[in-house]
Design a protein around this motif. Structure first.
Motif, PDB file in Angstrom:
ATOM      1  N   PRO A 199      34.678  58.410  73.267  1.00 60.77           N
ATOM      2  CA  PRO A 199      34.716  57.447  72.171  1.00 60.77           C
ATOM      3  C   PRO A 199      33.824  57.945  71.041  1.00 60.77           C
ATOM      4  O   PRO A 199      32.841  58.649  71.295  1.00 60.77           O
ATOM      5  CB  PRO A 199      34.141  56.173  72.793  1.00 60.77           C
ATOM      6  N   GLY A 200      34.169  57.625  69.796  1.00 61.24           N
ATOM      7  CA  GLY A 200      33.378  58.138  68.679  1.00 61.24           C
ATOM      8  C   GLY A 200      33.677  57.377  67.412  1.00 61.24           C
ATOM      9  O   GLY A 200      34.008  56.185  67.440  1.00 61.24           O
ATOM     10  N   GLY A 201      33.609  58.101  66.287  1.00 64.70           N
ATOM     11  CA  GLY A 201      33.668  57.485  64.962  1.00 64.70           C
ATOM     12  C   GLY A 201      34.935  56.718  64.628  1.00 64.70           C
ATOM     13  O   GLY A 201      34.917  55.878  63.738  1.00 64.70           O
ATOM     14  N   SER A 202      36.061  57.006  65.305  1.00 63.80           N
ATOM     15  CA  SER A 202      37.271  56.196  65.082  1.00 63.80           C
ATOM     16  C   SER A 202      37.404  55.236  66.261  1.00 63.80           C
ATOM     17  O   SER A 202      37.757  55.647  67.366  1.00 63.80           O
ATOM     18  CB  SER A 202      38.523  57.082  65.015  1.00 63.80           C
ATOM     19  N   PRO A 203      37.131  53.944  66.038  1.00 61.31           N
ATOM     20  CA  PRO A 203      37.116  52.996  67.161  1.00 61.31           C
ATOM     21  C   PRO A 203      38.491  52.856  67.825  1.00 61.31           C
ATOM     22  O   PRO A 203      39.522  52.987  67.156  1.00 61.31           O
ATOM     23  CB  PRO A 203      36.711  51.671  66.512  1.00 61.31           C
ATOM     24  N   ARG A 204      38.467  52.581  69.139  1.00 63.16           N
ATOM     25  CA  ARG A 204      39.702  52.363  69.887  1.00 63.16           C
ATOM     26  C   ARG A 204      40.574  51.303  69.208  1.00 63.16           C
ATOM     27  O   ARG A 204      41.793  51.459  69.099  1.00 63.16           O
ATOM     28  CB  ARG A 204      39.334  51.903  71.302  1.00 63.16           C
ATOM     29  N   GLU A 205      39.940  50.213  68.713  1.00 68.15           N
ATOM     30  CA  GLU A 205      40.698  49.125  68.109  1.00 68.15           C
ATOM     31  C   GLU A 205      41.514  49.630  66.914  1.00 68.15           C
ATOM     32  O   GLU A 205      42.649  49.202  66.702  1.00 68.15           O
ATOM     33  CB  GLU A 205      39.748  48.007  67.636  1.00 68.15           C
ATOM     34  N   ALA A 206      40.951  50.557  66.125  1.00 66.25           N
ATOM     35  CA  ALA A 206      41.650  51.075  64.947  1.00 66.25           C
ATOM     36  C   ALA A 206      42.830  51.952  65.371  1.00 66.25           C
ATOM     37  O   ALA A 206      43.904  51.913  64.758  1.00 66.25           O
ATOM     38  CB  ALA A 206      40.687  51.879  64.084  1.00 66.25           C
ATOM     39  N   LEU A 207      42.649  52.727  66.444  1.00 64.15           N
ATOM     40  CA  LEU A 207      43.742  53.576  66.931  1.00 64.15           C
ATOM     41  C   LEU A 207      44.870  52.701  67.462  1.00 64.15           C
ATOM     42  O   LEU A 207      46.050  52.946  67.188  1.00 64.15           O
ATOM     43  CB  LEU A 207      43.242  54.512  68.040  1.00 64.15           C
ATOM     44  N   GLU A 208      44.511  51.645  68.202  1.00 63.66           N
ATOM     45  CA  GLU A 208      45.539  50.771  68.782  1.00 63.66           C
ATOM     46  C   GLU A 208      46.290  50.008  67.708  1.00 63.66           C
ATOM     47  O   GLU A 208      47.471  49.707  67.871  1.00 63.66           O
ATOM     48  CB  GLU A 208      44.907  49.823  69.807  1.00 63.66           C
ATOM     49  N   ALA A 209      45.639  49.733  66.586  1.00 60.99           N
ATOM     50  CA  ALA A 209      46.306  48.996  65.506  1.00 60.99           C
ATOM     51  C   ALA A 209      47.494  49.783  64.953  1.00 60.99           C
ATOM     52  O   ALA A 209      48.479  49.197  64.512  1.00 60.99           O
ATOM     53  CB  ALA A 209      45.316  48.666  64.392  1.00 60.99           C
TER      54      ALA A 209
END
Ligand code: TXA
Ligand code: MG
Length: 354
Positions: A199-209
């Motif tokens: 996990p890092g600078g691009s949050p999981r929530e943003a990728l899932e969106a």
């Protein structure tokens, strides 16, 4: 020991003359540290096996842990990767340049040493004008792990880089502190659904969106050490981000955390240890330890992420024997913060409840 040149450079509009000089060093097989939006990286020509070997040596990095390859143009991904799935193209359009690293099947133009003999390659396009200018001027993809000695917290300032690597690398481009403070998210797109390996600078929530379901590798959320066979990303098996001091992470609801941290401070003081507490703005005034520092407000996990590695280094500089760190929520950038803290503690995690 060589002389490490320090080039001050404008973060937004890097001076062409300085970039040309640094790019010349890269093209000649040298090592140049440079800022990205996450942390400072240590760059070498990714297609020059000798340069990459020197990179591993300068960092004292285990040869089984490959660096991320940084590119400055979208087309370059098709040269480095054998297969670029449709989902990856959506991610590239949405998140590049930015703190997202994608793991692809690799092409055969990449030397074995650059990918530690794996059949995959990790690629990203950083969102920083100095990094992009350096890559484009060098005319080659740049292999760049974080610019710290292996096992130390990643560097977010030039001072951190020099602390670890002065005299071991050719040059550093100094453009001030980095913006995000934790490394990029590493996402494996060779599997479907894609899986977060770090996990890092691009949050999981943003990728899932944009993508729908994104999985978390079990080691990412581990609260204990998992068997090495399960480590699909080589970096997972190495103890990382670690300060010299022993680190303990206290997790739970906030009132319980505060009570537990106080109790641990007293226990360690009785053992005559120099005790540090890594607190947050909401709690920092409660603790009476030898050194108390705040990561920032608990509702500003971006600030917490930005401060994390620098504060771990400060505790070491002040010579504390043990650091007791408060856990933060694992949402947004909090997941990256907790992953780094848990790993740095060697999974010395204390669950607090009232
Ligand atoms: O933000 C960042 O990612 C920074 C800046 C400089 O770009 N770079 C960075 O690189 O953190 P490094 O080398 O310190 O971490 C790279 C991570 C390691 O955990 C490594 O194991 C993983 O990426 N990795 C590299 N190649 C991989 C591959 N082919 N498959 C799976 N994981 C890989
Ligand atoms: Mg690193």
């Amino acid at each position: 020991m060589k002389k490490t040149l320090v080039f001050k450079v404008n973060s937004e509009n890097p001076e062409a003359k300085i970039i040309r000089e640094a790019a010349g060093i890269i093209r000649n097989g040298g090592l140049v540290a440079f800022p990205t939006e996450t942390v400072y990286g240590l760059g070498a020509d990714a297609l020059n096996a000798k340069a990459v070997l020197a990179l591993f040596k300068a960092k004292r990095r285990p040869p089984d842990n490959p660096p991320i390859v940084h590119i400055g143009k979208f087309e370059d991904v098709y040269k480095l990767a054998m297969d670029v799935p449709a989902k990856a193209e959506i991610l590239m359009k949405t998140f590049w340049p930015g703190p997202l690293t994608l793991v692809f099947k690799r092409s055969n133009i990449v030397p074995d040493v650059t990918v530690a003999c794996l059949d995959t390659i990790a690629v990203r396009m950083p969102k920083h004008n100095v990094a992009l200018a350096l890559i484009r001027e060098s005319g080659c993809p740049i292999a760049a792990p974080s610019a710290n000695l292996a096992g130390k917290p990643s560097p977010t300032t030039t001072e951190h880089v020099l602390e670890d690597l002065d005299g071991r690398i050719d040059a550093i481009l100094d453009a001030g502190p980095t913006r995000i403070g934790v490394e990029s998210t590493v996402l494996d797109v060779t599997v479907d659904p894609p899986q977060i390996l770090r996990p890092g600078g691009s949050p999981r929530e943003a990728l899932e969106a944009v993508l729908g379901k994104v999985e978390l590798h079990p080691i990412v959320v581990a609260e204990k050490r998992l068997p090495v066979e399960k480590a699909r990303s080589p970096g997972m098996k190495h103890r990382h981000y670690a300060p010299k001091a022993k680190l303990v992470v206290v997790e739970g609801e906030l009132p319980a955390i505060v009570q537990k941290v106080m109790q641990l401070v007293n226990n360690y003081k009785k053992q005559e240890m120099k005790v540090g507490v890594l607190a947050t703005n909401e709690t920092v005034s409660f603790y009476k330890a030898d050194v108390v520092k705040s990561l920032g407000g608990r509702n500003h996990l971006d600030v917490v992420a930005k401060n994390l590695f620098g504060l771990l280094r400060e505790f070491d500089a002040e010579g504390v024997d043990v650091i007791i760190a408060e856990g933060v929520p694992t949402e947004g950038l909090g997941l990256a913060v907790m992953n780094r803290l848990r790993k740095a503690s060697g999974y010395r995690i204390v669950k607090a409840s009232l």
